[in-house]
Design a protein around this motif. Sequence first.
Motif, mmCIF file in Angstrom:
data_model
loop_
_atom_site.group_PDB
_atom_site.id
_atom_site.type_symbol
_atom_site.label_atom_id
_atom_site.label_comp_id
_atom_site.label_asym_id
_atom_site.label_seq_id
_atom_site.Cartn_x
_atom_site.Cartn_y
_atom_site.Cartn_z
ATOM 1 N N MET A 1 -24.519 50.330 13.104
ATOM 2 C CA MET A 1 -23.479 50.952 12.337
ATOM 3 C C MET A 1 -22.286 51.220 13.269
ATOM 4 S SD MET A 1 -23.345 54.391 10.010
ATOM 5 C CE MET A 1 -24.339 55.417 10.993
ATOM 6 N N LEU A 2 -21.109 50.809 12.831
ATOM 7 C CA LEU A 2 -19.869 51.038 13.573
ATOM 8 C C LEU A 2 -18.997 52.023 12.808
ATOM 9 C CD1 LEU A 2 -18.856 47.439 14.632
ATOM 10 C CD2 LEU A 2 -19.738 49.240 16.093
ATOM 11 N N ILE A 3 -18.444 52.972 13.528
ATOM 12 C CA ILE A 3 -17.508 53.922 12.939
ATOM 13 C C ILE A 3 -16.153 53.642 13.563
ATOM 14 C CG2 ILE A 3 -16.928 56.339 12.634
ATOM 15 C CD1 ILE A 3 -19.910 56.962 12.996
ATOM 16 N N PHE A 4 -15.199 53.199 12.720
ATOM 17 C CA PHE A 4 -13.872 52.878 13.219
ATOM 18 C C PHE A 4 -12.824 53.369 12.233
ATOM 19 C CE2 PHE A 4 -15.259 49.321 10.713
ATOM 20 C CZ PHE A 4 -14.149 48.979 9.974
ATOM 21 N N GLY A 5 -11.579 53.416 12.692
ATOM 22 C CA GLY A 5 -10.492 53.853 11.832
ATOM 23 C C GLY A 5 -9.174 53.900 12.576
ATOM 24 N N LEU A 6 -8.185 54.486 11.920
ATOM 25 C CA LEU A 6 -6.850 54.637 12.489
ATOM 26 C C LEU A 6 -6.499 56.113 12.545
ATOM 27 C CD1 LEU A 6 -5.005 51.825 10.527
ATOM 28 C CD2 LEU A 6 -5.859 51.714 12.853
ATOM 29 N N THR B 1 0.238 55.153 15.943
ATOM 30 C CA THR B 1 -1.027 54.935 15.246
ATOM 31 C C THR B 1 -1.932 54.125 16.161
ATOM 32 O OG1 THR B 1 0.107 54.940 13.120
ATOM 33 C CG2 THR B 1 -2.104 53.998 13.174
ATOM 34 N N LYS B 2 -3.127 54.662 16.424
ATOM 35 C CA LYS B 2 -4.067 53.997 17.322
ATOM 36 C C LYS B 2 -5.355 53.643 16.582
ATOM 37 C CE LYS B 2 -2.517 56.014 21.639
ATOM 38 N NZ LYS B 2 -2.909 56.733 22.835
ATOM 39 N N PHE B 3 -5.943 52.526 16.983
ATOM 40 C CA PHE B 3 -7.247 52.108 16.475
ATOM 41 C C PHE B 3 -8.318 52.894 17.212
ATOM 42 C CE2 PHE B 3 -11.055 49.463 16.813
ATOM 43 C CZ PHE B 3 -11.315 49.236 15.466
ATOM 44 N N SER B 4 -9.274 53.467 16.468
ATOM 45 C CA SER B 4 -10.328 54.276 17.074
ATOM 46 C C SER B 4 -11.686 53.672 16.769
ATOM 47 C CB SER B 4 -10.294 55.702 16.525
ATOM 48 O OG SER B 4 -9.075 56.309 16.830
ATOM 49 N N LEU B 5 -12.543 53.706 17.773
ATOM 50 C CA LEU B 5 -13.925 53.257 17.624
ATOM 51 C C LEU B 5 -14.813 54.398 18.085
ATOM 52 C CD1 LEU B 5 -15.785 50.858 16.927
ATOM 53 C CD2 LEU B 5 -15.659 50.200 19.325
ATOM 54 N N PHE B 6 -15.684 54.866 17.193
ATOM 55 C CA PHE B 6 -16.530 56.034 17.463
ATOM 56 C C PHE B 6 -15.682 57.241 17.886
ATOM 57 C CE2 PHE B 6 -19.561 52.518 18.163
ATOM 58 C CZ PHE B 6 -20.491 52.873 17.202
ATOM 59 N N PHE B 7 -14.569 57.440 17.188
ATOM 60 C CA PHE B 7 -13.654 58.569 17.373
ATOM 61 C C PHE B 7 -12.953 58.569 18.730
ATOM 62 C CE2 PHE B 7 -17.086 59.916 14.525
ATOM 63 C CZ PHE B 7 -16.343 60.081 13.367
ATOM 64 N N ILE B 8 -12.958 57.434 19.419
ATOM 65 C CA ILE B 8 -12.251 57.296 20.691
ATOM 66 C C ILE B 8 -11.054 56.381 20.474
ATOM 67 C CG2 ILE B 8 -12.398 56.507 23.079
ATOM 68 C CD1 ILE B 8 -15.446 57.007 22.857
ATOM 69 N N PRO B 9 -9.816 56.883 20.640
ATOM 70 C CA PRO B 9 -8.641 56.022 20.465
ATOM 71 C C PRO B 9 -8.605 54.940 21.544
ATOM 72 C CG PRO B 9 -7.986 58.295 20.952
ATOM 73 C CD PRO B 9 -9.471 58.251 20.961
ATOM 74 N N LEU B 10 -8.481 53.679 21.119
ATOM 75 C CA LEU B 10 -8.551 52.574 22.071
ATOM 76 C C LEU B 10 -7.198 51.975 22.410
ATOM 77 C CD1 LEU B 10 -11.725 50.741 20.774
ATOM 78 C CD2 LEU B 10 -11.514 52.262 22.727
#
Length: 76
Positions: free
Chosen positions: A1-6, A36-45
Amino acid sequence: MLIFGLRTVAHRLGVLTLLCRNCGNTAAQVLSRRVTKFSLFFIPLFPVRTKYDMQCTFCGAVYGISKDEASRLAVR
């Protein structure tokens, strides 16, 4: 399961006294940069989008400006 977002974060670059494009009054204008940053597992990448805008403190209107105009105004 991946958790991602902006996620968007606003940075205030300064407050200037200028003529508002919307209402025509000379009032304080808040200059800000929204990143606006892309985040993976609540970490902005990495940043996806950067926008600059001005908000009139008299009428509340928000309008976008270019990066060049924002850098020119930030020096003031």
